[in-house]
Design an enzyme around this catalytic site. Structure first.
Site, PDB file in Angstrom:
ATOM      1  N   ARG A   1     -10.791  -6.792   6.143  1.00  0.00           N
ATOM      2  CA  ARG A   1      -9.830  -5.784   5.648  1.00  0.00           C
ATOM      3  C   ARG A   1      -8.674  -5.639   6.639  1.00  0.00           C
ATOM      4  NH1 ARG A   1     -10.566  -0.650   6.621  1.00  0.00           N
ATOM      5  NH2 ARG A   1     -12.793  -0.601   6.148  1.00  0.00           N
TER       6      ARG A   1
ATOM      7  N   LYS B   1       5.119 -13.354  -7.986  1.00  0.00           N
ATOM      8  CA  LYS B   1       6.218 -13.961  -8.733  1.00  0.00           C
ATOM      9  C   LYS B   1       6.607 -15.300  -8.085  1.00  0.00           C
ATOM     10  CE  LYS B   1       5.760 -10.048 -10.838  1.00  0.00           C
ATOM     11  NZ  LYS B   1       6.598  -8.884 -10.563  1.00  0.00           N
TER      12      LYS B   1
ATOM     13  N   TYR C   1      12.072  -1.527 -10.082  1.00  0.00           N
ATOM     14  CA  TYR C   1      10.928  -2.023 -10.861  1.00  0.00           C
ATOM     15  C   TYR C   1      10.166  -0.839 -11.469  1.00  0.00           C
ATOM     16  CZ  TYR C   1       6.543  -4.468 -11.774  1.00  0.00           C
ATOM     17  OH  TYR C   1       5.424  -4.979 -12.353  1.00  0.00           O
TER      18      TYR C   1
HETATM   19  C1  PLP Z   1       6.297  -7.605 -10.219  1.00  0.00           C
HETATM   20  C2  PLP Z   1       7.180  -6.826  -9.337  1.00  0.00           C
HETATM   21  C3  PLP Z   1       6.659  -5.857  -8.468  1.00  0.00           C
HETATM   22  C4  PLP Z   1       5.181  -5.528  -8.436  1.00  0.00           C
HETATM   23  O1  PLP Z   1       4.428  -6.618  -8.022  1.00  0.00           O
HETATM   24  P1  PLP Z   1       2.879  -6.827  -8.454  1.00  0.00           P
HETATM   25  O2  PLP Z   1       2.500  -8.057  -7.712  1.00  0.00           O
HETATM   26  O3  PLP Z   1       2.851  -6.972  -9.935  1.00  0.00           O
HETATM   27  O4  PLP Z   1       2.137  -5.608  -8.022  1.00  0.00           O
HETATM   28  C5  PLP Z   1       7.543  -5.174  -7.650  1.00  0.00           C
HETATM   29  N1  PLP Z   1       8.867  -5.419  -7.688  1.00  0.00           N
HETATM   30  C6  PLP Z   1       9.405  -6.332  -8.516  1.00  0.00           C
HETATM   31  C7  PLP Z   1      10.874  -6.551  -8.516  1.00  0.00           C
HETATM   32  C8  PLP Z   1       8.587  -7.068  -9.370  1.00  0.00           C
HETATM   33  O5  PLP Z   1       9.143  -7.965 -10.197  1.00  0.00           O
END
Ligand code: PLP
Length: 395
Positions: free
Chosen positions: A60, A210, A113
């Protein structure tokens, strides 16, 4: 291994964090699934636990596979330090809850977001943090609110889903004037297209789910910046527990090694698709910062080296055409998320901004008929042909 900062992005992605010694000389180091680490020497154990000597204690806190990923992102960004989280939202919330206390004020934008917006509107106020959300395209309004004084300025550029662009250098300089930290969500741009730390930001946050991972098969978040700040966020995360697991870290590091190649293709594909859509009579509006008539184009040209893989557009025929149009696409998953090798498409109303009400989306200028299109790394001609046939299908 440490590498001179002038090495190119791909060199840093490939070699950053790779251990001097890998068991059996394995060119890809093994995944450390072990949760706990044994010591024969009690003094060495104590020293590792106190952070005074080398070694791991418990996953952790720290894990070799997770640290490999962190070091790659740190090297890529040219930052002092990087730490990781189980998801992008854990990184966003980790940054906010590490640095904000009751009585503090945070200034941000309406177009952050969806999940981040929810932290601003429903969670932080419960802890006595005052949140001011400005119109994203009102630069003067943002400056004015920052000048009133705040602890933290939270920015995102380009934004989701209409790709608004913020002047990061100017806003970070304003924040510094009032002693506020600037945190930038750089998920859409990636460190290949935009490096907010070089523009004056204190911390950069990523959803590694992403583009960094790039294959839609692992979730994670990263926080990058000055060591003292990153250390504080690491401490928050090791105690609150949103730690990245080693399997995800391995997959994200594997994806990261090809980031520059992929982002180059994403940039080209999005530009080709944006140009095609803008000329098409079936399309009413195209939002892409690479188009010269996009309101953020000039700032984007100054602060970005590529315009990214995400664009959005609305159909001239209106919202009723959205479903049949999406159904006719063959080279796109109708799915949430973005930044994958495969093209992902969806209406923001059902994906990134599903947390918001109809009224909230309207207030953000997000048409219910808007389509967000995250180009994959397919060949541009094929994506353009696919969009063309789908537009014909609904014409
Ligand atoms: C997807 C996204 C997040 C959140 O990320 P997760 O991995 O889904 O928790 C935050 N900011 C932006 C711009 C995103 O596209």
């Amino acid at each position: 291994m440490t590498h001179p900062p002038r090495q190119g992005p791909s060199t840093r992605c490939v070699w950053g964090g790779e251990p001097e010694y890998s068991p059996e000389g394995a060119t890809v180091p093994p995944i450390f699934h072990g949760v706990t680490y044994a010591y024969d020497d009690m003094e060495a154990w104590r020293a590792a636990g106190a952070g005074e000597g080398p070694g791991y204690i418990y996953s952790r806190n720290r894990n070799p596979t997770v640290e490999l990923l962190e070091e790659k992102v740190r090297a890529l960004e040219g930052a002092e330090a990087a730490t990781s989280f189980s998801t992008g939202m854990a990184a966003v919330s980790g940054a906010l809850y590490t640095f904000l206390s009751s009585g503090d004020r945070v200034v941000s934008i309406r177009d952050s977001y969806g999940g981040t917006g929810k932290i601003f509107t429903t969670f932080l106020p419960r802890f006595g943090v005052q949140v001011t959300l400005c119109e994203t395209d009102d630069h003067a309004g943002l400056v004015e609110e920052i000048r009133k004084g705040c602890r933290l300025v939270y920015l995102e550029s380009p934004t989701n889903p209409t790709l608004k662009v913020l002047d990061l250098a100017t806003l970070a300089a304003e924040a510094r004037q009032v002693g506020a930290l600037t945190v930038v969500d750089n998920t859409f741009a990636t460190p290949i297209n935009q490096r907010p730390l070089e523009l004056g930001a204190d911390l950069v946050v990523y959803s590694a789910t992403k583009f960094l991972g790039g294959h839609s098969d692992a979730m994670g978040g990263l926080l990058v910046g000055r060591k003292e700040l990153v250390d504080a966020a690491f401490h928050f995360r090791e105690i609150h527990g949103a730690s990245l697991d080693p399997m995800s870290a391995f997959l994200l590091a594997r994806g990261l090694r090809t980031l520059e190649l992929r982002v180059g293709r994403h940039n080209e594909n999005a530009m080709a698709v944006a140009r095609f859509l803008r000329e098409h009579p079936g399309v009413a509006q195209v939002f892409y910062p690479g188009l010269p008539d996009h309101p953020g184009h000039e700032v984007a040209r100054r602060q970005m080296s590529g315009f990214g893989g995400v664009l959005s557009f609305s159909l001239a025929g209106g919202p009723e055409l959205v479903d049949p149009f999406l159904g006719a696409l063959r080279l796109a998953h109708r799915a949430a998320s973005l930044g994958s090798v495969a093209t992902l498409v969806g209406p923001p109303a059902t994906t990134s901004h599903v947390e918001l009400s109809l009224q909230e989306r309207a207030a953000l200028g997000i048409p219910e008929a808007l389509i967000r299109y995250s180009t994959g790394i397919e060949n541009a001609e094929d994506l353009v042909a696919d969009l063309g046939q789908a537009l014909e299908h609904v014409a």
